[in-house]
Write a protein that holds these residues in place. Structure first.
Motif, PDB file in Angstrom:
ATOM      1  N   SER A 183      -8.421   2.071   1.211  1.00 26.25           N
ATOM      2  CA  SER A 183      -8.167   2.248   2.405  1.00 26.25           C
ATOM      3  C   SER A 183      -9.135   3.047   3.654  1.00 26.25           C
ATOM      4  CB  SER A 183      -6.967   3.741   2.391  1.00 26.25           C
ATOM      5  OG  SER A 183      -6.735   4.237   3.654  1.00 26.25           O
ATOM      6  N   LYS A 189       0.928  -1.182  -0.003  1.00 30.45           N
ATOM      7  CA  LYS A 189       0.025  -0.021   0.014  1.00 30.45           C
ATOM      8  C   LYS A 189       0.849   1.264   0.117  1.00 30.45           C
ATOM      9  CE  LYS A 189      -3.305   2.472   3.026  1.00 30.45           C
ATOM     10  NZ  LYS A 189      -3.858   2.469   4.220  1.00 30.45           N
ATOM     11  N   ASP A 200      -5.519  -3.710   4.033  1.00 31.66           N
ATOM     12  CA  ASP A 200      -5.803  -3.144   2.832  1.00 31.66           C
ATOM     13  C   ASP A 200      -5.787  -3.951   1.704  1.00 31.66           C
ATOM     14  OD1 ASP A 200      -5.717   0.166   2.985  1.00 31.66           O
ATOM     15  OD2 ASP A 200      -4.460  -0.829   4.559  1.00 31.66           O
ATOM     16  N   SER A 204      -4.018   7.141  -2.981  1.00 31.06           N
ATOM     17  CA  SER A 204      -3.154   5.751  -2.373  1.00 31.06           C
ATOM     18  C   SER A 204      -3.231   4.726  -3.807  1.00 31.06           C
ATOM     19  CB  SER A 204      -4.106   5.237  -1.308  1.00 31.06           C
ATOM     20  OG  SER A 204      -3.576   3.932  -1.200  1.00 31.06           O
TER      21      SER A 204
END
Length: 343
Positions: free
Chosen positions: A111, A71, A304, A89
């Motif tokens: 997220s 991530k 995640d 992200s």
């Protein structure tokens, strides 16, 4: 490699709330049982801008459906003044056999839903099955919007939600938006004291100044559950006076979180009472329910990736995203060299 953009991820998440909750619950339990590899997150900050950062969270999660990847998430608070989202992200998933990348997806929605799902799971667990009728939201942004969605699934008895924000007008607008989305619930823009009068409170701000001292609000409900999602709002004394549950103590008590500042003040971590994985699988039972319970999740990369895997599965079944060639290193060619001889 399959690439999932913002719209692909949004479409894949439709109707996936139960799967997200299950993925987060399973990831917490597996991590608590040691079936993961989770190096410390790496923080990258541009010079002269201490409030902005990009964080790399590599992770491996074992169990019956293992997943591995990265991530990569930025937090630039000044984006809000530009009318932009604070955070962006990416999630990268890698093949377990070859290590080759198999998916790249927009990760901010992943997220936010994993944060909200983890908060809702913690609220259901730490409230001990008690009905929750009042919720307080401190910070009126994307995260707490998602938190409402998941809290309503875990706590079907919610009647009133109090909303507080550093910009009161934002709280009023947010209350109107949520009222249209959840017509059976009353939403009220209030001050901090009123927000803290709720049975469960979710704190998700960009403040990071340890501004909130719970001792200034002594009339809060006994056994109140506070979801301290932004990690840097509560004073160290508030942490030390609470029953503290974290996702992982090694990760949560660092990088100047409120927990880290509490540790610096007293020189130990004995104020951290439990990790959520151990509570979920029954190895630890919360005690001293009359105290305020604070859940402080650092935000583990395994969550995640577990959610990203669920999104990838849903997207593949629905034909979402784009398969792109050229993200592997190519064929392996062996070259033989004859040294020191003649034919």
């Amino acid at each position: 490699m399959r690439i999932l953009g913002r719209d692909d991820v949004r479409a894949a998440l439709q109707g996936l709330d139960s799967a997200v909750l299950d993925s987060v619950r399973t990831a917490y339990v597996l991590h608590g049982q040691g079936q993961s590899d989770l190096p410390f997150s790496t923080f990258l900050r541009p010079l002269g801008r201490p409030d902005s950062r990009i964080i790399a969270l590599p992770a491996y999660l074992g169990g019956p459906a293992p997943v591995m990847g990265l991530k990569w998430i930025s937090s630039f608070p000044e984006n809000l003044n530009r009318g932009m989202q604070r955070a962006s992200s990416l999630c990268i998933l890698n093949d377990l056999e070859s290590g080759y990348p198999v998916a790249l997806m927009e990760g901010s929605q992943i997220s936010s839903v994993r944060t909200a799902a983890s908060a809702a799971l913690a609220s259901g667990l730490l409230n001990g099955g008690r009905p929750v009728r009042t919720v307080g939201l401190i910070g009126c942004g994307t995260i707490n919007h998602r938190v409402v969605s998941y809290l309503t699934q875990v706590h079907p008895d919610i009647e009133t939600v109090f909303l507080q924000d550093a910009f009161p007008e934002r709280a009023k607008v947010f209350a109107g938006e949520l009222a249209a989305e959840y017509p059976g619930i009353t939403f009220k823009a209030v001050d901090v004291a009123r927000a803290l009068s709720a049975e469960t409170v979710s704190i998700a701000t960009t403040d990071s100044s340890y501004w909130l001292d719970l001792a200034d609000h002594p009339d809060r409900p006994h056994g109140q559950v506070i979801l301290h999602l932004s990690l840097r709002d509560l004073s160290a004394s508030s942490v030390l006076a609470a029953y503290n549950v974290v996702d992982d103590a090694q990760h949560a008590v660092r990088e100047q979180t409120s927990l880290h500042r509490a540790e610096q003040q007293v020189g130990h971590r004995e104020f951290v009472h439990a990790e959520i994985g151990a509570v979920l699988d029954g190895r630890t039972a919360p005690s001293d329910v009359a105290r305020t319970v604070v859940f402080s999740p650092f935000g583990l990369g395994v969550l995640d990736l577990a959610v990203a895997e669920a999104v990838l599965t849903a997207a593949t079944k629905a034909g979402l995203g784009t398969e792109v060639e050229g993200f592997d290193p190519g064929s392996h060619k062996v070259t033989s060299t004859l040294v020191g001889g003649t034919a």
